[in-house]
Scaffold this motif. Structure first.
Motif, PDB file in Angstrom:
ATOM      1  N   MET A  21     -40.865  -3.803   3.168  1.00 43.42           N
ATOM      2  CA  MET A  21     -40.193  -4.729   4.027  1.00 43.42           C
ATOM      3  C   MET A  21     -39.869  -6.030   3.255  1.00 43.42           C
ATOM      4  O   MET A  21     -38.611  -6.482   3.138  1.00 43.42           O
ATOM      5  CB  MET A  21     -40.839  -5.175   5.114  1.00 43.42           C
ATOM      6  CG  MET A  21     -40.932  -3.972   6.270  1.00 43.42           C
ATOM      7  SD  MET A  21     -41.607  -4.564   7.739  1.00 43.42           S
ATOM      8  CE  MET A  21     -40.537  -6.013   8.413  1.00 43.42           C
ATOM      9  N   LEU A  32     -26.233  -7.373  -1.879  1.00 44.95           N
ATOM     10  CA  LEU A  32     -25.173  -7.506  -1.023  1.00 44.95           C
ATOM     11  C   LEU A  32     -24.309  -8.604  -1.137  1.00 44.95           C
ATOM     12  O   LEU A  32     -23.200  -8.636  -1.319  1.00 44.95           O
ATOM     13  CB  LEU A  32     -25.493  -7.016   0.328  1.00 44.95           C
ATOM     14  CG  LEU A  32     -24.399  -6.843   1.111  1.00 44.95           C
ATOM     15  CD1 LEU A  32     -23.401  -5.826   0.659  1.00 44.95           C
ATOM     16  CD2 LEU A  32     -24.862  -6.402   2.512  1.00 44.95           C
ATOM     17  N   PRO A  88     -26.116  -1.591  -2.066  1.00 41.26           N
ATOM     18  CA  PRO A  88     -27.174  -1.806  -2.760  1.00 41.26           C
ATOM     19  C   PRO A  88     -28.272  -0.841  -2.827  1.00 41.26           C
ATOM     20  O   PRO A  88     -29.238  -0.584  -4.236  1.00 41.26           O
ATOM     21  CB  PRO A  88     -28.008  -2.853  -1.963  1.00 41.26           C
ATOM     22  CG  PRO A  88     -26.982  -3.754  -1.041  1.00 41.26           C
ATOM     23  CD  PRO A  88     -25.968  -2.341  -0.639  1.00 41.26           C
ATOM     24  N   LEU A  92     -30.168   7.818  -1.294  1.00 50.39           N
ATOM     25  CA  LEU A  92     -30.865   7.861  -0.050  1.00 50.39           C
ATOM     26  C   LEU A  92     -31.971   9.039  -0.061  1.00 50.39           C
ATOM     27  O   LEU A  92     -31.561  10.113  -0.741  1.00 50.39           O
ATOM     28  CB  LEU A  92     -29.835   8.179   1.278  1.00 50.39           C
ATOM     29  CG  LEU A  92     -28.650   7.165   1.330  1.00 50.39           C
ATOM     30  CD1 LEU A  92     -27.854   7.616   2.720  1.00 50.39           C
ATOM     31  CD2 LEU A  92     -29.529   5.947   1.512  1.00 50.39           C
ATOM     32  N   PRO A 160     -24.771   2.967   4.556  1.00 55.39           N
ATOM     33  CA  PRO A 160     -25.625   2.303   3.336  1.00 55.39           C
ATOM     34  C   PRO A 160     -27.050   1.910   3.495  1.00 55.39           C
ATOM     35  O   PRO A 160     -27.675   1.390   2.838  1.00 55.39           O
ATOM     36  CB  PRO A 160     -24.622   0.877   3.457  1.00 55.39           C
ATOM     37  CG  PRO A 160     -23.927   0.988   4.803  1.00 55.39           C
ATOM     38  CD  PRO A 160     -23.855   2.154   4.893  1.00 55.39           C
ATOM     39  N   PHE A 161     -27.354   2.351   4.979  1.00 54.39           N
ATOM     40  CA  PHE A 161     -28.694   1.970   5.556  1.00 54.39           C
ATOM     41  C   PHE A 161     -29.395   3.226   5.522  1.00 54.39           C
ATOM     42  O   PHE A 161     -30.604   3.395   6.302  1.00 54.39           O
ATOM     43  CB  PHE A 161     -28.793   1.296   6.602  1.00 54.39           C
ATOM     44  CG  PHE A 161     -28.171  -0.181   6.659  1.00 54.39           C
ATOM     45  CD1 PHE A 161     -28.996  -1.300   6.187  1.00 54.39           C
ATOM     46  CD2 PHE A 161     -26.953  -0.559   7.048  1.00 54.39           C
ATOM     47  CE1 PHE A 161     -28.429  -2.527   5.820  1.00 54.39           C
ATOM     48  CE2 PHE A 161     -26.354  -1.932   6.810  1.00 54.39           C
ATOM     49  CZ  PHE A 161     -27.268  -2.957   6.230  1.00 54.39           C
ATOM     50  N   ARG A 166     -35.769   8.122   9.065  1.00 49.86           N
ATOM     51  CA  ARG A 166     -36.335   7.331   8.016  1.00 49.86           C
ATOM     52  C   ARG A 166     -35.028   6.281   7.517  1.00 49.86           C
ATOM     53  O   ARG A 166     -35.087   5.951   6.333  1.00 49.86           O
ATOM     54  CB  ARG A 166     -36.615   8.307   6.760  1.00 49.86           C
ATOM     55  CG  ARG A 166     -37.905   9.214   7.018  1.00 49.86           C
ATOM     56  CD  ARG A 166     -39.171   8.241   7.346  1.00 49.86           C
ATOM     57  NE  ARG A 166     -39.520   7.534   6.329  1.00 49.86           N
ATOM     58  CZ  ARG A 166     -40.436   7.867   5.319  1.00 49.86           C
ATOM     59  NH1 ARG A 166     -40.950   9.275   5.575  1.00 49.86           N
ATOM     60  NH2 ARG A 166     -40.848   6.933   4.649  1.00 49.86           N
ATOM     61  N   LEU A 173     -31.099  -6.499  11.437  1.00 53.87           N
ATOM     62  CA  LEU A 173     -31.625  -7.814  10.987  1.00 53.87           C
ATOM     63  C   LEU A 173     -30.619  -8.091   9.664  1.00 53.87           C
ATOM     64  O   LEU A 173     -30.180  -9.241   9.565  1.00 53.87           O
ATOM     65  CB  LEU A 173     -33.080  -7.702  10.767  1.00 53.87           C
ATOM     66  CG  LEU A 173     -33.581  -9.152   9.702  1.00 53.87           C
ATOM     67  CD1 LEU A 173     -33.601 -10.262  10.651  1.00 53.87           C
ATOM     68  CD2 LEU A 173     -34.874  -8.951   9.371  1.00 53.87           C
TER      69      LEU A 173
END
Ligand code: HEM
Length: 224
Positions: A21, A32, A88, A92, A160-161, A166, A173
């Motif tokens: 985190m 980014l 970034p 994945l 991108p996330f 997972r 955020l």
């Protein structure tokens, strides 16, 4: 114990999670924003459009405040375009492994192979994106090719996330924070490259970073 998933979380698992985190939360967002700023100093017409939107929505005599953020569609399109061209985290799900020999799209995948999703390549696929190497936030606005694409994992064109359980737990955020920071940096200053041209070479470290750190000049633009 994670009651929702029925998974036991070990003590060192918790440490790794917090480490992720902190590293991911700070590094990926900074990377980014550096890419987005690089594009803004390179494409001054795009920067002018963000400035125009901020002047109309926020007004030159006020600083950016949180309630204005959802009313900045061009800035949001700009951030999506930066995530598309410069994700970034370009690879994945590197923790997925084939449990048995199998075939994917005719290609043999032996048991034990680590499977990765190359979303860097996906978001530059000319079969999905018009002129994929062009930096064009308009593609995410009404009349563009992907006006309603979500970057949060529901649309395979742009992930991108990541996607699924997972995927990045910090994605909402991250989007709110990056939008707020970019809005403030752009509302307060006009940005230009420190020297002519911007080197867009990439280097893959923890995130996919600019190989030559961006150097810029800032000029205040807002009424005191
Ligand atoms: C622009 C900012 C960010 C980007 C682009 C980003 C991207 C990603 C990506 C691509 C993954 C891997 C997903 C996969 O492999 O399928 C990931 C995982 C993760 N991210 Fe983010 N992230 C960002 C911000 C954050 C923030 C702000 C936090 C926390 C405060 C965070 C925490 C994590 C954690 C803990 C994981 C690992 C999840 C797991 O293994 O289940 N990230 N992120």
């Amino acid at each position: 114990m994670d009651r929702a998933l029925g998974v036991k979380i070990q003590e060192n698992g918790g440490c790794f999670f917090f480490q992720e985190m902190i590293f991911r939360g700070t590094d990926a967002m900074a990377v980014l924003m550096e890419w987005a700023m690089a594009r803004l100093v390179l494409h001054r017409d795009v920067q002018a459009k963000v400035h125009r939107e901020l002047d109309e929505v926020v007004g030159r005599s006020s600083p950016v405040a949180e309630p204005s953020l959802p009313a900045l569609p061009y800035l949001q399109a700009l951030i999506k375009e930066a995530l598309r061209v410069h994700p970034p985290g370009p690879l994945l799900s590197w923790r997925h492994r084939a449990m048995s020999d199998t075939y994917v799209d005719g290609h043999f995948v032996p048991a034990g192979t680590t499977a990765m999703v190359n979303q860097w390549a996906m978001s530059r696929d000319p079969e999905v994106w018009d002129a994929p190497l062009e930096f064009r936030p308009e593609r995410f606005l009404a009349g563009g090719e992907a006006p309603d694409v979500s970057v949060l994992g529901a649309d395979g064109r742009l992930v991108p996330f990541g996607s699924g359980r997972r995927s990045c737990p910090g994605k909402s955020l991250a989007m709110t924070t990056v939008t707020a920071w970019m809005a403030t940096l752009l509302h307060e200053f006009e940005w230009a490259p420190a020297a002519p041209g911007v080197d867009l070479s990439e280097v893959l470290r923890l995130s996919c970073e600019m190989a030559a750190p961006l150097q810029v000049r800032a000029r205040p633009r807002r009424d005191a």
